[in-house]
Design an enzyme around this catalytic site. Structure first.
Site, short mmCIF file in Angstrom:
data_model
loop_
_atom_site.label_atom_id
_atom_site.label_comp_id
_atom_site.label_asym_id
_atom_site.label_seq_id
_atom_site.Cartn_x
_atom_site.Cartn_y
_atom_site.Cartn_z
N SER A 236 -1.21 10.90 5.96
CA SER A 236 -1.52 10.11 6.15
C SER A 236 -1.50 8.98 5.16
CB SER A 236 -3.10 10.88 7.19
OG SER A 236 -3.52 10.88 5.95
N ARG A 240 -1.00 5.75 7.09
CA ARG A 240 -1.60 4.51 6.83
C ARG A 240 -1.11 2.79 6.58
NH1 ARG A 240 -5.05 6.43 4.96
NH2 ARG A 240 -6.39 7.88 7.01
N ASN A 244 -0.50 -0.90 8.33
CA ASN A 244 -1.33 -1.41 8.41
C ASN A 244 -0.15 -2.84 8.37
OD1 ASN A 244 -4.19 -1.82 9.51
ND2 ASN A 244 -3.31 0.66 8.84
#
Lengths: 313, 156
Positions: A236, A240, A244
């Site tokens: 994660s 992440r 983004n």
């Protein structure tokens, strides 16, 4: 370039890294030539890059990330060398603001003694921020300059020269850093709790009865849950940041396409570009901060002995 | 979007930069910052202490001034008293010296008078003896009539 290509081709071109890897013998290249023997070369198409498999390197990702990391090291080492305990000068006070901010954040989330965590947080924050910052450079500038520069030097077709400027939009880069963090998590877990402590943490938690004949049957469930939560952390963490930045990059590419659609498109895209860029300043800083804080939190978890003590009682 | 060797390369790069920052950047910067913090803290503390010291010194100075004034007044008082005393003493001494001198002079005068009286007395006795001799034309034994003559002289 957009004028000569379809929008899909333009986007795909922007999303392909400059890959250097080994192509097997007998491989038919994009331009139709067949390789007589396996060759180390630069991929001329996405298909070639994919066919190189694991043993390939993204020269642009590594180049930019190492370059930006060196800039960080150089600037901060110079500031550290020149630093005086007296009145700080311009750049020194800027660096000190960052260091102070990181120091406070780390002290808040990491209560253990480890002299490595705070410098690591600083490195992550500044380095990731710099890598993210490349996203704010208009998407075509550096790739076009690089493609035409290379074609002028080597005679290569500029359409087949790929160049991705933002390392954090490459899953390899973000997962690479996340894996490094994961390795440190395991290292410190074992170092702080011992191998048995770490294994206990994975197998006797969260379900725990205190009676060994019950606990034995709980071990598989515990291990499954703990392993998933442990592995989910680096995944994660890496995804992440990648998600983004990749999304941000994608929006910039889409806006860049709109620039070519007539006068209205140009004006509209200008506003969109500006708005998204301003918003993105927030995103890149935030993502760098989040990566840093999560790394620190994971390090704190690796050092935490509370749960182990709870089991012992 | 391929996962490849870049992953490992990025991990190694990560460790290298973290190590560099850990060894050469962070301790130097934090050390300098802590040193400055310490400096400022001591500076502030010292300023506070100096302020307190100043106040104390001022109070002390005022106290000393007051004390000095009191002492000066006391000294002047004492000096005045002493001066009066000296004057008194001098007066007393002068008076007693005068008295002594007067007494000595009186005693001398008295002595002189007594001596003169004595001489006179002897002369008178001699004269009276000579007169009596002449008058009586007899030899009076001076020694036998000494008592009488002396009585006569004492009556003079």
């Amino acid at each position: 370039m957009a004028a000569e290509q379809t929008a899909t081709g333009y986007i795909q071109h922007h999303l392909q890294n400059l890959a250097y890897g080994k192509l097997p013998a007998g491989y038919t290249r994009t331009d139709g030539t067949v390789l007589s023997e396996s060759t180390w070369t630069i991929a001329h198409s996405s298909q070639e890059a994919a066919d190189m498999g694991f043993w390939a390197v993204h020269l642009d990702t590594l180049g930019w990330s190492i370059g930006l990391g060196l800039i960080f090291c150089f600037l901060f080492a110079r500031a550290a060398k020149k630093a005086t305990p007296g009145v700080p000068s311009g750049f020194q006070s800027f660096v000190e603001v960052i260091v102070d901010f990181i120091d406070k954040t780390v002290k808040d989330t990491f209560p253990h003694r480890n002299s490595m965590v705070a410098p690591m947080a600083l490195t992550i924050f500044v380095w990731v921020f710099l890598m993210n910052l490349m996203d704010l450079i208009p998407v075509d500038w550096l790739p076009l300059a690089f493609a035409h520069g290379t074609s002028a030097l080597t005679g290569a077709d500029p359409h087949h020269v790929y160049f991705k400027v933002v390392p954090t939009t490459d899953l390899n880069a973000t997962l690479g850093m996340a894996l490094a963090v994961f390795a440190l998590m395991i290292f410190f877990s074992v170092k702080e709790k011992g191998l048995m402590g770490f294994v206990k943490e994975l197998t006797l938690h969260p379900f725990h009865s205190g009676k060994w004949y019950v606990d034995i049957f709980l071990i598989p469930f515990n291990f499954l849950l703990e392993a998933v939560s442990l592995i989910a952390k680096p995944v994660s963490l890496g995804l992440r940041l990648f998600g983004n930045l990749y999304a941000g990059e994608m929006i910039f590419i889409l806006i860049a396409i709109v620039f070519g659609v007539g006068v209205l498109g140009f004006i509209g895209a200008s506003f969109l570009q500006m708005g998204w860029a301003i918003f993105h300043i927030l995103v890149i800083t935030l993502q760098a901060f989040v990566f840093m804080v999560l790394t620190t939190v994971y390090m704190a978890m690796a050092h935490d002995r509370e749960e182990e003590h709870a089991h012992d009682q | 979007m391929n996962i490849n060797l870049t992953l490992i390369g990025q991990s190694i790069t990560f460790f290298a930069f973290v190590w560099f920052c850990w060894k050469y950047v962070w301790p130097a910067l934090l050390g300098v910052m802590q040193e400055r913090e310490q400096k400022i803290a001591t500076g502030l503390q010292e300023a506070e202490r100096a302020e307190k010291d100043l106040e104390l010194a001022q109070r002390k100075a005022a106290e000393q001034l007051k004390e000095a004034k009191a002492q000066a007044a006391e000294i002047i008082d004492g000096a005045n008293k002493r001066a009066n005393q000296i004057v008194d003493e001098a007066k007393e001494a002068a008076r007693s010296e005068g008295d002594r001198l007067k007494a000595a002079a009186q005693a001398e005068i008295e002595q002189e008078v007594n001596r003169a009286k004595e001489q006179l007395r002897t002369r008178v006795a001699d004269l009276s003896v000579a007169g009596a001799e002449k008058i009586l034309s007899i030899n009076i034994d001076a020694k036998a009539h000494d008592d009488m003559i002396e009585k006569l002289a004492a009556e003079l």
